[in-house]
Design an enzyme around this catalytic site. Structure first.
Site, PDB file in Angstrom:
ATOM      1  N   THR A 129       0.841  -1.196   0.000  1.00 22.69           N
ATOM      2  CA  THR A 129       0.000   0.000   0.000  1.00 22.69           C
ATOM      3  C   THR A 129       0.883   1.255   0.000  1.00 22.69           C
ATOM      4  O   THR A 129       1.756   1.396   0.852  1.00 22.69           O
ATOM      5  CB  THR A 129      -0.898   0.003   1.257  1.00 22.69           C
ATOM      6  OG1 THR A 129      -1.580  -1.246   1.312  1.00 22.69           O
ATOM      7  CG2 THR A 129      -1.893   1.148   1.223  1.00 22.69           C
ATOM      8  N   CYS A 131      -2.591  -1.031   8.905  1.00 21.63           N
ATOM      9  CA  CYS A 131      -3.258  -0.550   7.684  1.00 21.63           C
ATOM     10  C   CYS A 131      -4.104   0.695   7.956  1.00 21.63           C
ATOM     11  O   CYS A 131      -3.712   1.795   7.563  1.00 21.63           O
ATOM     12  CB  CYS A 131      -4.131  -1.660   7.099  1.00 21.63           C
ATOM     13  SG  CYS A 131      -3.168  -2.978   6.361  1.00 21.63           S
ATOM     14  N   ARG A 142       1.007  -5.569  15.969  1.00 29.90           N
ATOM     15  CA  ARG A 142       1.630  -4.337  15.462  1.00 29.90           C
ATOM     16  C   ARG A 142       0.707  -3.130  15.637  1.00 29.90           C
ATOM     17  O   ARG A 142      -0.474  -3.199  15.325  1.00 29.90           O
ATOM     18  CB  ARG A 142       1.976  -4.504  13.966  1.00 29.90           C
ATOM     19  CG  ARG A 142       3.172  -5.412  13.749  1.00 29.90           C
ATOM     20  CD  ARG A 142       3.430  -5.619  12.290  1.00 29.90           C
ATOM     21  NE  ARG A 142       2.342  -6.333  11.650  1.00 29.90           N
ATOM     22  CZ  ARG A 142       2.266  -6.507  10.326  1.00 29.90           C
ATOM     23  NH1 ARG A 142       3.183  -6.014   9.543  1.00 29.90           N
ATOM     24  NH2 ARG A 142       1.256  -7.175   9.813  1.00 29.90           N
TER      25      ARG A 142
HETATM   26  N1  LIG Z   1      -1.595  -7.344   6.412  1.00 30.15           N
HETATM   27  C1  LIG Z   1      -2.667  -6.927   5.782  1.00 30.15           C
HETATM   28  O1  LIG Z   1      -3.759  -7.236   6.157  1.00 30.15           O
HETATM   29  C2  LIG Z   1      -2.570  -6.065   4.576  1.00 30.15           C
HETATM   30  C3  LIG Z   1      -3.707  -5.905   3.791  1.00 30.15           C
HETATM   31  C4  LIG Z   1      -3.631  -5.147   2.660  1.00 30.15           C
HETATM   32  C5  LIG Z   1      -2.436  -4.531   2.330  1.00 30.15           C
HETATM   33  N2  LIG Z   1      -1.339  -4.674   3.108  1.00 30.15           N
HETATM   34  C6  LIG Z   1      -0.096  -4.040   2.687  1.00 30.15           C
HETATM   35  O2  LIG Z   1       0.763  -5.047   2.177  1.00 30.15           O
HETATM   36  C7  LIG Z   1       2.126  -4.718   2.450  1.00 30.15           C
HETATM   37  C8  LIG Z   1       2.785  -5.853   3.206  1.00 30.15           C
HETATM   38  O3  LIG Z   1       2.172  -5.965   4.462  1.00 30.15           O
HETATM   39  P1  LIG Z   1       2.242  -7.278   5.350  1.00 30.15           P
HETATM   40  O4  LIG Z   1       1.180  -7.152   6.364  1.00 30.15           O
HETATM   41  O5  LIG Z   1       2.276  -8.491   4.488  1.00 30.15           O
HETATM   42  O6  LIG Z   1       3.673  -7.086   6.034  1.00 30.15           O
HETATM   43  P2  LIG Z   1       4.456  -8.141   6.902  1.00 30.15           P
HETATM   44  O7  LIG Z   1       5.264  -7.375   7.861  1.00 30.15           O
HETATM   45  O8  LIG Z   1       3.525  -9.203   7.399  1.00 30.15           O
HETATM   46  O9  LIG Z   1       5.420  -8.861   5.876  1.00 30.15           O
HETATM   47  C9  LIG Z   1       6.393  -8.226   5.174  1.00 30.15           C
HETATM   48  C10 LIG Z   1       7.499  -9.235   4.851  1.00 30.15           C
HETATM   49  O10 LIG Z   1       8.431  -8.549   4.030  1.00 30.15           O
HETATM   50  C11 LIG Z   1       9.737  -8.880   4.467  1.00 30.15           C
HETATM   51  N3  LIG Z   1      10.628  -7.821   4.019  1.00 30.15           N
HETATM   52  C12 LIG Z   1      10.846  -6.596   4.563  1.00 30.15           C
HETATM   53  N4  LIG Z   1      11.709  -5.895   3.822  1.00 30.15           N
HETATM   54  C13 LIG Z   1      12.049  -6.696   2.793  1.00 30.15           C
HETATM   55  C14 LIG Z   1      12.909  -6.530   1.679  1.00 30.15           C
HETATM   56  N5  LIG Z   1      13.571  -5.410   1.487  1.00 30.15           N
HETATM   57  N6  LIG Z   1      13.044  -7.563   0.805  1.00 30.15           N
HETATM   58  C15 LIG Z   1      12.365  -8.713   1.004  1.00 30.15           C
HETATM   59  N7  LIG Z   1      11.526  -8.928   2.041  1.00 30.15           N
HETATM   60  C16 LIG Z   1      11.370  -7.918   2.920  1.00 30.15           C
HETATM   61  C17 LIG Z   1       9.611  -9.040   5.958  1.00 30.15           C
HETATM   62  O11 LIG Z   1      10.670  -9.835   6.477  1.00 30.15           O
HETATM   63  C18 LIG Z   1       8.256  -9.719   6.082  1.00 30.15           C
HETATM   64  O12 LIG Z   1       8.356 -11.129   6.042  1.00 30.15           O
HETATM   65  C19 LIG Z   1       2.085  -3.398   3.200  1.00 30.15           C
HETATM   66  O13 LIG Z   1       2.204  -2.355   2.282  1.00 30.15           O
HETATM   67  C20 LIG Z   1       0.692  -3.379   3.794  1.00 30.15           C
HETATM   68  O14 LIG Z   1       0.229  -2.080   4.034  1.00 30.15           O
HETATM   69  C21 LIG Z   1      -1.376  -5.442   4.228  1.00 30.15           C
END
Ligand SMILES: NC(=O)c1ccc[n+]([C@@H]2O[C@H](COP(=O)([O-])OP(=O)(O)OC[C@H]3O[C@@H](n4cnc5c(N)ncnc54)[C@H](O)[C@@H]3O)[C@@H](O)[C@H]2O)c1
Length: 429
Positions: free
Chosen positions: A123, A263, A334
């Protein structure tokens, strides 16, 4: 691209295997060849053993998937279609922190080849993909955008803990940088998304669509929280008001509460930041953020005032807080605003204990500096039900009576027990 992926002549790589990345990687790996990349070796080890570090998926979800998990960026060279799903948090000044996104972009840029695709799922504010990420991809790869490689944006809409609206059952918005890439990206997602794909007219439209979904939710909850503050002064139960108003066909079903997580309480800041860069001060979005960010302190104050009317020495008051995750039935802690309630109460010298069957005590200690208790032992002067985990919702008034001192307070932040409490000193938002 789409055909080559389906024939397994080309490989997809998912960068960042968290709440968003892992489900998408596994879903694609049922149909095509996938490399799952994450910088965290410990998480990769768990995933190699069919364990989801985010506790959302089960071992069976890994079965039959054509996926290789790796923490080595070198392995990404084999891929041609990169999906980036890394965190997009805010910093201590509540400004977008693009470091993970740009770092992942650098990783991809280093292995990017002629003809490759990069689709961002993280996002972001409108413009981040083309203005922040694309120049970095060009710089790292020495390739030219559109001529040599294509980029798209497809926001993720999954809702952690929600077993109904799962990845494949939510319409996916997709976009590309030109007609060909828009279509190839849409067809690729159609492979796995049963609910279908909505082709947005541009990358910026897709980015903006996602950011306003969460901002809209934040603003609506802020309105509910403001109502709760007003009705609290009038001694009117907000949940009762909402139930009555909800009998009108077009009254929207939102409720007051703490807005935590990564989020809803974060994404609006991406929009206000970008809006300020264009010289517009986003008033409604900022007002909503202000109300929701101040909610924990307001709740703590209400409970403290009630307790101080009952007991002369607040320092002898024992408080039990039930729930510390950012939402019900998930382990994710978080940006939990319950922690803010705990801090506020501790400021008054109260003895606060926190119980949560879904959260990991070690993680809570590391993140918030307090441990979870395994088994609450009363009597408490107040119990605050902060998160509606199934285990808490199932409790009866008698269960609370056994744990609360006579005349003590049951603060029900989620309005779960509204019609079910007749003997206790009950307060809800
Ligand atoms: N969790 C949700 O419900 C949700 C829903 C919609 C959108 N999003 C969006 O999706 C994105 C990811 O969120 P998430 O909840 O999956 O995060 P998360 O923290 O669960 O997972 C992120 C993963 O990325 C890895 N990571 C971090 N930096 C990295 C890099 N440079 N290279 C490779 N891996 C790396 C971390 O180790 C982790 O495993 C965010 O932008 C979030 O806003 C999340």
């Amino acid at each position: 691209m789409f055909e080559e992926l389906t024939k397994k002549k080309k490989t997809m790589a998912v960068i960042g295997l968290g709440y968003v990345g892992l489900p998408i990687a596994l879903e694609f790996a049922k149909k095509i060849r996938v490399i799952g990349f994450d910088i965290r070796e410990d998480r990769i080890t768990l995933m190699r053993n069919n364990i989801d570090p985010s506790n959302e998926l089960e071992a069976k979800d890994f079965k039959g998937c054509d996926i290789t998990f790796t923490a080595s960026a070198d392995d990404l060279k084999e891929a041609s279609f990169y999906v980036v799903a890394v965190p997009t948090p805010i910093d201590e000044h509540k400004k977008p922190d693009l470091r993970p996104l740009l770092s992942a972009t650098r990783t991809v840029g280093k292995v990017l080849k002629q003809g490759d695709y990069v689709v961002y799922e993280s996002t972001v504010y409108p413009g981040a993909t083309e203005e922040d990420c694309v120049p970095l991809l060009e710089e790292m790869s020495g390739l030219e955008f559109i001529t040599d490689f294509k980029v798209g944006f497809s926001p993720e809409r999954i809702n952690p803990g929600d077993k109904k609206h799962t990845l494949t059952k939510i319409t996916k918005v997709t976009s590309g940088c030109d007609e060909v890439s828009s279509e190839e990206i849409a067809k690729t997602y159609e492979m796995v998304i049963e609910a279908g794909v909505y082709r947005a007219s541009s990358i910026k439209v897709a980015e903006a669509a996602k950011i306003i979904e969460n901002s809209q939710r934040d603003i609506n909850i802020a309105f509910m929280n403001e109502l709760s503050m007003i009705f609290n002064k009038m001694n009117i139960n907000t949940f009762e008001v909402l139930e009555a108003a909800g009998t009108k066909w077009n009254f929207l079903p939102f409720f007051p509460g703490l807005v935590g997580g990564h989020c809803i309480g974060v994404d609006p800041y991406y929009l206000t930041h970008k809006s300020a860069m264009y010289g517009h001060h986003a008033q409604i979005i900022n007002a909503g953020r202000g109300i929701n960010d101040g909610m924990a302190a307001w709740i703590a104050k209400q409970i403290t005032v009630k307790l101080s009317n009952l007991y002369t020495n607040l320092k002898e008051c024992r408080i039990l807080v039930m729930g510390t995750t950012f939402k019900e039935n998930v382990s994710d802690i978080r940006n939990s605003k319950v922690a803010d309630v705990v801090y506020e109460l501790k400021e008054f010298g109260m003895l606060v204990e926190v119980a949560d069957p879904c959260a990991d005590s070690g993680e809570v200690l590391e993140e918030y500096g307090y441990e979870l208790i395994e088994q609450p032992v009363g009597p408490y002067h107040a119990i605050i039900v902060a998160v509606s985990h199934d285990e808490f919702v199932a409790l009866k008034e008698d269960d609370f009576i056994k744990m609360i001192v006579p005349g003590g307070i049951l603060a029900d932040l989620k309005g779960i027990f509204r019609d079910k409490i007749s003997q206790l000193n009950y307060w809800s938002l």
